[in-house]
Write an enzyme that holds these catalytic residues in place. Structure first.
Site: not given
Ligand code: NI
Length: 317
Positions: A16, A176, A197, A173, A18, A144, A255
């Site tokens: 995970h 989270e 998450h 996601h 980005h 998001g 992340d």
């Molecule tokens: Ni993420």
């Protein structure tokens, strides 16, 4: 803080992270000039950084529309609108990842993200997943603001149904910042195979118990949860501790939560060790979990597991 565990120097798997949160500051300037080579360079440099951190396999995620600057929101990185199409972005990232794999002794696949506030992009995201399936792209993600789901959800649901139909892997996601109900929706409606998450899952014991029994994989990012405020800032109360103690299927990723250009997975490992009571065996298990829950084709997954068993000197996980 000393890295006294040898696992810090052993092969790691990260699921995970980005890409758009991991751009080196000097490359952002390069990117702002509108150079298409910059997209390739971002992916290439990302793998160099990850290889230096001892990562042997990474699944890196991004939204192609953001890189292509289709955003209706403030223009990112000063590119001109429409310099690149989302498809060109995927091709350039693929090239960068393939060159990085060759040069840095690391294996990489990618995950394309839908964004909760942009459901109109999701049909194209899933089409790109289909077009480049296993040509580095292995899965679809949804990222998001979890609070936006009700009005935007149907567009994402449709994309995920298409992913299921076409054998594209799925992560979401969920839980989270949002409540357990978002996790339940990800599993039951979007058919998520992994949860990004998922910290707040533990607040719904029945759901948590069901996911434990399903062997659902949780992509845990402890340092990120501190930066975003998703969890109590006291790491000794972090849900990751409960997952560890319950023998859940989780892994540890960064992340891309550090400031721009920072992708130090060691930060997460250090926090887990010093404040969550992680033993060397716990870290090994987290990486074996990551390998067995990754989205590689079966034979490649087996090779990755063998590499870890060999490096850890044991296979009884
Ligand atoms: Ni993420």
């Amino acid at each position: 803080m000393e890295n006294t565990f040898s696992v810090f120097n052993k092969p790691k798997v990260e699921l995970h992270i980005h890409l758009d949160a991991c751009i080196r500051p000097e490359t952002i300037l390069y990117f702002a000039s509108g150079d298409r080579e910059a997209v390739k360079r971002i992916a290439y440099e990302f793998l160099e950084t990850k290889a230096n951190q001892g990562v042997v396999y990474v699944e890196v995620r991004y939204n192609p529309h953001l890189f292509a600057n289709c955003n209706v929101h403030p223009i990112q990185w000063n590119q001109k609108k429409g310099d690149l199409t989302p498809e060109e972005v995927v091709e350039l990232v693929n090239e960068g990842l393939k060159e990085g794999e060759r040069d840095f002794n690391i294996k990489a696949k990618s995950i394309l993200c839908c964004l909760r506030h942009m459901p109109e992009w999701s049909p194209e995201v899933v089409e790109l997943c289909k077009k480049y399936h296993n040509d580095t792209v292995v899965a679809i993600d949804l990222a998001g603001d979890e609070g936006l789901k009700s009005e935007t959800f149907p567009g994402h649901l449709k994309a995920y149904e298409e992913a299921v139909r076409c054998g594209i892997h799925r992560t979401v996601h969920a839980g989270e910042a949002g409540p357990p109900s978002v996790v339940r929706e990800a599993v039951d409606m979007l058919k998520a195979e992994r949860i990004g998450h998922g910290y707040h899952t533990v607040q719904d014991p029945a759901l948590y118990d069901r996911l434990l029994k399903m062997d659902m994989h949780f992509e845990m990012c402890p340092w990120s949860s501190y930066i975003t405020g998703a969890c109590d800032p006291d790491f000794t109360k972090h849900p990751l501790i409960q997952l560890k103690n319950d023998g859940a299927n989780y892994s540890i990723s960064n992340d891309g939560s550090l400031p721009m250009g920072g992708v130090a997975l060691d930060t997460d490992y250090k926090v887990a060790k010093s404040q969550m009571g992680f033993s060397e065996e716990d870290f090994m298990r987290a990486n074996i979990n990551a390998a067995r829950s990754c989205f590689l084709p079966k034979d490649e997954k087996q090779k990755l597991l063998e590499l870890l068993y060999e490096a850890y000197g044991r296979r009884d996980f």
